[in-house]
Design a protein around this motif. Structure first.
Motif, PDB file in Angstrom:
ATOM      1  N   VAL A  75       0.827  -1.207   0.000  1.00  0.00           N
ATOM      2  CA  VAL A  75       0.000   0.000   0.000  1.00  0.00           C
ATOM      3  C   VAL A  75       0.861   1.258   0.000  1.00  0.00           C
ATOM      4  O   VAL A  75       2.035   1.236   0.378  1.00  0.00           O
ATOM      5  N   VAL A  76       0.238   2.329  -0.431  1.00  0.00           N
ATOM      6  CA  VAL A  76       0.869   3.644  -0.400  1.00  0.00           C
ATOM      7  C   VAL A  76      -0.021   4.566   0.434  1.00  0.00           C
ATOM      8  O   VAL A  76      -1.241   4.574   0.267  1.00  0.00           O
ATOM      9  N   GLU A  77       0.589   5.309   1.337  1.00  0.00           N
ATOM     10  CA  GLU A  77      -0.150   6.303   2.109  1.00  0.00           C
ATOM     11  C   GLU A  77       0.056   7.674   1.453  1.00  0.00           C
ATOM     12  O   GLU A  77       1.189   8.141   1.324  1.00  0.00           O
ATOM     13  N   PHE A  78      -1.038   8.278   1.030  1.00  0.00           N
ATOM     14  CA  PHE A  78      -0.982   9.633   0.492  1.00  0.00           C
ATOM     15  C   PHE A  78      -1.429  10.601   1.578  1.00  0.00           C
ATOM     16  O   PHE A  78      -2.532  10.479   2.120  1.00  0.00           O
ATOM     17  N   VAL A  79      -0.576  11.553   1.909  1.00  0.00           N
ATOM     18  CA  VAL A  79      -0.868  12.506   2.968  1.00  0.00           C
ATOM     19  C   VAL A  79      -1.258  13.844   2.342  1.00  0.00           C
ATOM     20  O   VAL A  79      -0.497  14.420   1.564  1.00  0.00           O
ATOM     21  N   ASP A  80      -2.446  14.313   2.672  1.00  0.00           N
ATOM     22  CA  ASP A  80      -2.926  15.592   2.148  1.00  0.00           C
ATOM     23  C   ASP A  80      -2.333  16.713   2.983  1.00  0.00           C
ATOM     24  O   ASP A  80      -2.762  16.965   4.116  1.00  0.00           O
ATOM     25  N   ILE A  81      -1.320  17.375   2.444  1.00  0.00           N
ATOM     26  CA  ILE A  81      -0.634  18.450   3.168  1.00  0.00           C
ATOM     27  C   ILE A  81      -1.156  19.778   2.641  1.00  0.00           C
ATOM     28  O   ILE A  81      -0.746  20.262   1.591  1.00  0.00           O
ATOM     29  N   ALA A  82      -2.091  20.349   3.380  1.00  0.00           N
ATOM     30  CA  ALA A  82      -2.788  21.548   2.902  1.00  0.00           C
ATOM     31  C   ALA A  82      -2.159  22.828   3.448  1.00  0.00           C
ATOM     32  O   ALA A  82      -1.373  22.806   4.389  1.00  0.00           O
ATOM     33  N   GLY A  83      -2.509  23.914   2.824  1.00  0.00           N
ATOM     34  CA  GLY A  83      -2.248  25.222   3.412  1.00  0.00           C
ATOM     35  C   GLY A  83      -0.999  25.952   2.995  1.00  0.00           C
ATOM     36  O   GLY A  83      -0.643  26.944   3.636  1.00  0.00           O
ATOM     37  N   LEU A  84      -0.305  25.513   1.948  1.00  0.00           N
ATOM     38  CA  LEU A  84       0.896  26.238   1.567  1.00  0.00           C
ATOM     39  C   LEU A  84       0.554  27.559   0.895  1.00  0.00           C
ATOM     40  O   LEU A  84      -0.238  27.617  -0.044  1.00  0.00           O
ATOM     41  N   VAL A  85       1.137  28.606   1.413  1.00  0.00           N
ATOM     42  CA  VAL A  85       1.030  29.930   0.796  1.00  0.00           C
ATOM     43  C   VAL A  85       2.419  30.546   0.819  1.00  0.00           C
ATOM     44  O   VAL A  85       3.315  30.071   1.514  1.00  0.00           O
ATOM     45  N   LYS A  86       2.596  31.603   0.066  1.00  0.00           N
ATOM     46  CA  LYS A  86       3.868  32.310   0.103  1.00  0.00           C
ATOM     47  C   LYS A  86       4.084  32.842   1.517  1.00  0.00           C
ATOM     48  O   LYS A  86       3.206  33.473   2.098  1.00  0.00           O
ATOM     49  N   GLY A  87       5.231  32.553   2.088  1.00  0.00           N
ATOM     50  CA  GLY A  87       5.503  32.956   3.460  1.00  0.00           C
ATOM     51  C   GLY A  87       5.281  31.839   4.465  1.00  0.00           C
ATOM     52  O   GLY A  87       5.361  32.052   5.671  1.00  0.00           O
ATOM     53  N   ALA A  88       5.020  30.625   3.985  1.00  0.00           N
ATOM     54  CA  ALA A  88       4.781  29.494   4.886  1.00  0.00           C
ATOM     55  C   ALA A  88       5.974  29.250   5.803  1.00  0.00           C
ATOM     56  O   ALA A  88       5.823  28.884   6.970  1.00  0.00           O
ATOM     57  N   SER A  89       7.168  29.461   5.285  1.00  0.00           N
ATOM     58  CA  SER A  89       8.370  29.232   6.083  1.00  0.00           C
ATOM     59  C   SER A  89       8.476  30.198   7.251  1.00  0.00           C
ATOM     60  O   SER A  89       9.212  29.967   8.205  1.00  0.00           O
ATOM     61  N   GLU A  90       7.713  31.318   7.185  1.00  0.00           N
ATOM     62  CA  GLU A  90       7.705  32.305   8.258  1.00  0.00           C
ATOM     63  C   GLU A  90       6.422  32.229   9.076  1.00  0.00           C
ATOM     64  O   GLU A  90       6.111  33.137   9.850  1.00  0.00           O
ATOM     65  N   GLY A  91       5.667  31.127   8.877  1.00  0.00           N
ATOM     66  CA  GLY A  91       4.467  30.930   9.671  1.00  0.00           C
ATOM     67  C   GLY A  91       3.181  31.357   9.017  1.00  0.00           C
ATOM     68  O   GLY A  91       2.108  31.267   9.621  1.00  0.00           O
ATOM     69  N   GLN A  92       3.222  31.837   7.772  1.00  0.00           N
ATOM     70  CA  GLN A  92       2.004  32.241   7.083  1.00  0.00           C
ATOM     71  C   GLN A  92       1.163  31.002   6.766  1.00  0.00           C
ATOM     72  O   GLN A  92       1.677  29.919   6.533  1.00  0.00           O
ATOM     73  N   GLY A  93      -0.156  31.182   6.713  1.00  0.00           N
ATOM     74  CA  GLY A  93      -1.044  30.048   6.451  1.00  0.00           C
ATOM     75  C   GLY A  93      -0.921  29.041   7.581  1.00  0.00           C
ATOM     76  O   GLY A  93      -0.941  29.408   8.754  1.00  0.00           O
ATOM     77  N   LEU A  94      -0.772  27.770   7.233  1.00  0.00           N
ATOM     78  CA  LEU A  94      -0.578  26.753   8.262  1.00  0.00           C
ATOM     79  C   LEU A  94       0.884  26.657   8.674  1.00  0.00           C
ATOM     80  O   LEU A  94       1.230  25.984   9.623  1.00  0.00           O
ATOM     81  N   GLY A  95       1.729  27.348   7.918  1.00  0.00           N
ATOM     82  CA  GLY A  95       3.130  27.500   8.290  1.00  0.00           C
ATOM     83  C   GLY A  95       3.823  26.249   8.768  1.00  0.00           C
ATOM     84  O   GLY A  95       3.991  25.286   8.038  1.00  0.00           O
TER      85      GLY A  95
END
Length: 377
Positions: A75-95
């Motif tokens: 089996v393969v587990e697909f993980v839905d990783i939501a919420g990426l926006v510009k600035g995610a690395s600085e905590g923007q969106g789900l950061g």
């Protein structure tokens, strides 16, 4: 081992549509095979493998069973990783939550929008796959730079010896960290900066995001699926129509084949995605069959027999004696003498023809081999 794929992408690229198609496939999978319930944001789908049904049929006949043994695919587990926006690395969106989820996957599936639809607004105003790819990769690189910046330089040398608790390996590791910082600052992914396996091993504990393989999925319209001009810079892409996958998930197996045939495809996008991920990560499946189950097991290329046995049960690696091994083709049709039909093969017939090999601890497993492990007490 289970392959874990993280689906990432900007908003409105079709990521959720693709994941929902996976969830529909998961429901069908759960109805046909025994498997545990997983969290809502994880879709567990089978690795396509037509060999298992043949093994089960042969085992049923060989063991004189009333019903087929359970079929358990890899089996393969697909993980839905939501919420990426510009600035995610600085905590923007789900950061940070977004980034922490990525650290847990084996491979990143980066969905990039190629389709045009005036009813689905693009976060940047227009469809520009290359720009979108750069936004996501930049956030991943910035997150890695933050990780590297937190690392502490080891103590210096005095009279040619490391000071304090610093070791020679600490200094080698620090050199690699500096090399990574320079490369990431120049816009390179960590895996492109470090190509030496020994250097990668020194910083493996950092779980750098851009060290992970990235499988680029071009979410295209049905009319674009056969477009050979689809490209994303110089990186290979896998064209998939998320809407088509959602429709396929609701069809019977025969209906799916007809639909795919009308599109000039021989496999669904999800199946092709799984196969590509296996190839990129250097994975293979070996097979076991018996009255308990017919099953596929996933290991890395180069895995030796004792470690493969350990995937089934950890004690099996320690108590490994030997492995009885045969190719799938020889197992279902020993010697190639009988007509190519189910029911002529199996362990007994293969052993009578001398086709089963006994392999020891140094044997390297191959894809599609049928195996019986001999384990000590």
């Amino acid at each position: 081992m289970n392959l874990r794929v993280g689906i990432v992408g900007l908003a409105n690229v079709g990521k959720s549509t693709l994941f929902n198609a996976l969830l529909k496939k998961q429901v069908a999978f759960a109805a046909n095979y025994p498997f545990a319930t997983i969290e809502p944001n994880i879709g567990v789908v089978p690795v396509p493998d037509v060999r298992l049904a043949q093994l089960a049929e042969i085992t049923k006949q060989e063991e004189k069973m009333d019903t087929l043994p359970p079929i358990v695919p890899a089996v393969v587990e697909f993980v839905d990783i939501a919420g990426l926006v510009k600035g995610a690395s600085e905590g923007q969106g789900l950061g940070n939550k977004f980034l922490s989820h990525i650290r847990e996957v084996n491979i990143i599936c980066h969905v990039v929008r190629f389709f045009t639809d005036s009813n689905i607004v693009h976060v940047a105003g227009d469809v520009n796959p290359e720009r979108d790819r750069e936004i996501v990769e930049t956030e991943l690189m910035l997150a890695d730079l933050q990780t590297l910046t937190k690392q502490v330089e080891p103590f210096g040398f005095a009279q040619g010896k490391p000071q304090g608790k610093s070791t020679k390996e600490d200094f080698e590791r620090w050199d690699v960290i500096l090399k990574l910082k320079t490369g990431l600052d120049a816009g390179k992914l960590a895996r492109d900066v470090l190509t030496d396996p020994e250097e990668r091993l020194l910083v493996r504990d950092l779980q750098l995001l851009t060290m992970k393989p990235i499988l680029y999925v071009a979410n295209a319209s049905e009319s674009q699926l056969s477009d050979t001009a689809l490209q994303l810079g110089t990186v290979p892409i896998l064209p998939i129509c998320a809407e088509t996958e959602a429709q396929l998930a609701g069809l019977s197996e025969d209906e799916q084949k007809e639909y795919l045939k009308s599109l000039g495809l021989d496999a669904s996008g999800l199946d092709r995605l799984i196969q590509r991920a296996y190839e990129m990560l250097g994975l293979l499946s070996f097979l076991t069959t018996g009255v308990i189950e017919s099953r596929a097991w996933t290991v890395e290329n180069g895995t030796k027999a004792p470690q493969a046995a350990g995937v089934i049960h950890t004690d099996f690696e320690k108590k490994f004696i030997k492995a009885d091994v045969i190719s799938f083709e020889d197992f279902i049709n020993p010697g190639g003498l009988a007509p190519r039909s189910l029911g002529v093969g199996g362990w007994k017939a293969a052993r009578e023809k001398g086709l089963v090999r006994s392999e020891g601890k140094e044997y390297v497993m191959k894809d599609g081999e049928v195996v019986e492990f001999k384990i000590g007490a």
